[in-house]
Each structure stands twice: as C-alpha cells, then as structure tokens.
Design a protein around this motif. Sequence first.
Motif, PDB file in Angstrom:
ATOM      1  N   THR A 136       0.846  -1.187   0.000  1.00  8.86           N
ATOM      2  CA  THR A 136       0.000   0.000   0.000  1.00  8.86           C
ATOM      3  C   THR A 136       0.882   1.237   0.000  1.00  8.86           C
ATOM      4  OG1 THR A 136      -1.752  -1.147   1.217  1.00  8.86           O
ATOM      5  CG2 THR A 136      -1.791   1.272   1.224  1.00  8.86           C
ATOM      6  N   VAL A 137       0.639   2.131  -0.966  1.00 10.84           N
ATOM      7  CA  VAL A 137       1.416   3.360  -1.092  1.00 10.84           C
ATOM      8  C   VAL A 137       0.521   4.543  -0.739  1.00 10.84           C
ATOM      9  CG1 VAL A 137       2.758   4.822  -2.645  1.00 10.84           C
ATOM     10  CG2 VAL A 137       2.832   2.332  -2.907  1.00 10.84           C
ATOM     11  N   GLU A 138       1.017   5.414   0.098  1.00  8.54           N
ATOM     12  CA  GLU A 138       0.287   6.628   0.465  1.00  8.54           C
ATOM     13  C   GLU A 138       1.218   7.820   0.316  1.00  8.54           C
ATOM     14  OE1 GLU A 138      -1.233   6.189   4.382  1.00  8.54           O
ATOM     15  OE2 GLU A 138      -2.798   4.757   3.795  1.00  8.54           O
ATOM     16  N   THR A 139       0.748   8.865  -0.380  1.00  3.24           N
ATOM     17  CA  THR A 139       1.526  10.089  -0.562  1.00  3.24           C
ATOM     18  C   THR A 139       0.717  11.264  -0.043  1.00  3.24           C
ATOM     19  OG1 THR A 139       2.708   9.233  -2.498  1.00  3.24           O
ATOM     20  CG2 THR A 139       2.652  11.613  -2.221  1.00  3.24           C
ATOM     21  N   LEU A 140       1.334  12.035   0.814  1.00  5.88           N
ATOM     22  CA  LEU A 140       0.714  13.238   1.365  1.00  5.88           C
ATOM     23  C   LEU A 140       1.676  14.396   1.151  1.00  5.88           C
ATOM     24  CD1 LEU A 140      -1.598  14.576   2.888  1.00  5.88           C
ATOM     25  CD2 LEU A 140      -0.447  13.997   5.034  1.00  5.88           C
ATOM     26  N   ILE A 144       5.939  10.216   1.391  1.00  6.30           N
ATOM     27  CA  ILE A 144       5.415   8.954   0.872  1.00  6.30           C
ATOM     28  C   ILE A 144       5.722   7.833   1.851  1.00  6.30           C
ATOM     29  CG2 ILE A 144       7.519   8.521  -0.465  1.00  6.30           C
ATOM     30  CD1 ILE A 144       5.798   7.064  -2.523  1.00  6.30           C
ATOM     31  N   SER A 145       4.810   6.870   1.946  1.00  7.10           N
ATOM     32  CA  SER A 145       5.023   5.708   2.798  1.00  7.10           C
ATOM     33  C   SER A 145       4.518   4.456   2.077  1.00  7.10           C
ATOM     34  CB  SER A 145       4.301   5.860   4.138  1.00  7.10           C
ATOM     35  OG  SER A 145       2.887   5.903   3.944  1.00  7.10           O
ATOM     36  N   GLU A 169       9.637   4.738   3.977  1.00  8.05           N
ATOM     37  CA  GLU A 169       9.226   6.133   4.054  1.00  8.05           C
ATOM     38  C   GLU A 169      10.218   6.977   3.271  1.00  8.05           C
ATOM     39  OE1 GLU A 169       8.976   7.264   8.108  1.00  8.05           O
ATOM     40  OE2 GLU A 169       7.053   6.258   8.462  1.00  8.05           O
ATOM     41  N   ARG A 202       2.291   8.931 -10.524  1.00  8.68           N
ATOM     42  CA  ARG A 202       1.059   8.796  -9.751  1.00  8.68           C
ATOM     43  C   ARG A 202      -0.022   8.034 -10.510  1.00  8.68           C
ATOM     44  NH1 ARG A 202       3.964  12.674  -7.612  1.00  8.68           N
ATOM     45  NH2 ARG A 202       3.622  13.364  -5.467  1.00  8.68           N
ATOM     46  N   MET A 237      -7.471  -0.367  -5.699  1.00  3.93           N
ATOM     47  CA  MET A 237      -7.671  -0.417  -4.232  1.00  3.93           C
ATOM     48  C   MET A 237      -8.993  -1.124  -3.898  1.00  3.93           C
ATOM     49  SD  MET A 237      -4.993   0.902  -2.786  1.00  3.93           S
ATOM     50  CE  MET A 237      -5.574   1.333  -1.159  1.00  3.93           C
TER      51      MET A 237
END
Length: 237
Positions: A136-140, A144-145, A169, A202, A237
């Motif tokens: 699972t990739v999350e970018t804020l 990024i994590s 991270e 992205r 997802m």
Amino acid sequence: MGESTLYKKWREPQSFTEFELRRIANVLGINYEQASALCVETKNRDSIQAEQQIESIKGFHIRSGVLLVMVVLGVVLLSLVLHLLPDTKLGKGERLSLPEYRARYIGAGVDLAPSDLGEETAFHSSLYDYEFLDITVETLGEDISLTGKMRWTLKRDSTLTRLSDFSAEGKHLGDTAALVYTVKDPVDSEVWIGTAMMYMPRSGDANGYWMTIHNDKDPARTGPFAIGTIELTRREM
C-alpha cells in the motif's frame, strides 16, 4: 534504680527526685546544692540546643522555598524562550530532543559506469529472490510511505522461504520517490534496512533500484553491499 530508669533520668536530669539527687551528690562527693545546679544547667543547655535545631530547620525550609521559587521561575522563562523562538516551535505530535548522532565528514563521490561495476568487488553475491505482496502506497504532499508484506526465498534452497513485514518512508517529488525501507523477519527477529530510488508516477506501474548491506556472510567472499531491482505493478484499491 533500674538501668533503663537511670538512662531516662540521665537524659532528663530535671526528673531526679531530691532523694535521688542527694544519693548521687553523696557518691560524687559534692553537696546537694551543687547537684541541683548541675541539673538546671543541663536543662537550660538542652533547651538552647532544641531552639537552635528549630531555627536551623526553619532556615532550611526558607532556603528550600527560595530555591523552589527560583526553579519555577527558570522553567517559566525557558518555556517563554522556546515559545518565542520560531525555530523551536513544535508541530502536533512532534518532540524536541537531542540528536542521537552527530558527525562531520569530508569525501568525494564517483558516478560509476557499467564497466566500473564489473570491476567493483564491494558488492555482495546474489543470494535471494524477493516478491512483494499487497504493498500500500500513500503520498501526502511530498511525503510517501509504503507498507505491506515481502516474501524472500534462498536461491540455493527454494524450501527456505519467509514472509516478512516491509515498510518504507521517504519523499515523492514528481515521478521520483526516494525511500528508506525496513524488512522485519518475525522468525529470526532480524531487521534489514536499505534505500531505494523509484520511478513512481502517480498513475501506472513503478520500478527502480534498491541497495542494502546484507546481514549474511557472503559465500563468494565479496563485499557486503547488495543491489537489485524492484518492480511494482499497480492494482485497484
């Protein structure tokens, strides 16, 4: 007179009766008036000592109170300084702490070509195959994590395989992600750390390179550094 009674009266000589004082004076070879005077002198001296102890305790309490006030004022002043300095304002969930590691360096870097890598002896031999599962990739913003599972298998013995926790991270700028990753082996309680540079748009798949230092001794007796590729296929997802 019993021993305990004598000890008590000796500590409080004013408690001696006239009969007891006359017997003591007789033993000491002094008259009764001298024995009585000694009892009064001892009583006065004990009273003075008690008053001095009380005054000493009062002075200690006063000094302790002044010290406590000074400490409180120091803490208040320090809090005000930290609040007023813009560089020391803490965000939510952040803590100000001393650095665990500080150092200064000087050196150089070399951009290696493929021919240079062929002569390089610092790289570890290939020991494992890796498979990434449910990453699972999350970018804020720029942060990024990545979290998920990674299965690794020993090349020379495919029966030796482990499922480990994978997390990373870093920064996500444009289509480039720079990561620091961690692999935790729940069986042997080992932890691997490394870095990765990824082409991660992205939209679409991602690929890149990783580098780490192996915990295992290299049977080929080459260097400790391990390098490899990473391919990630995007899923819904």
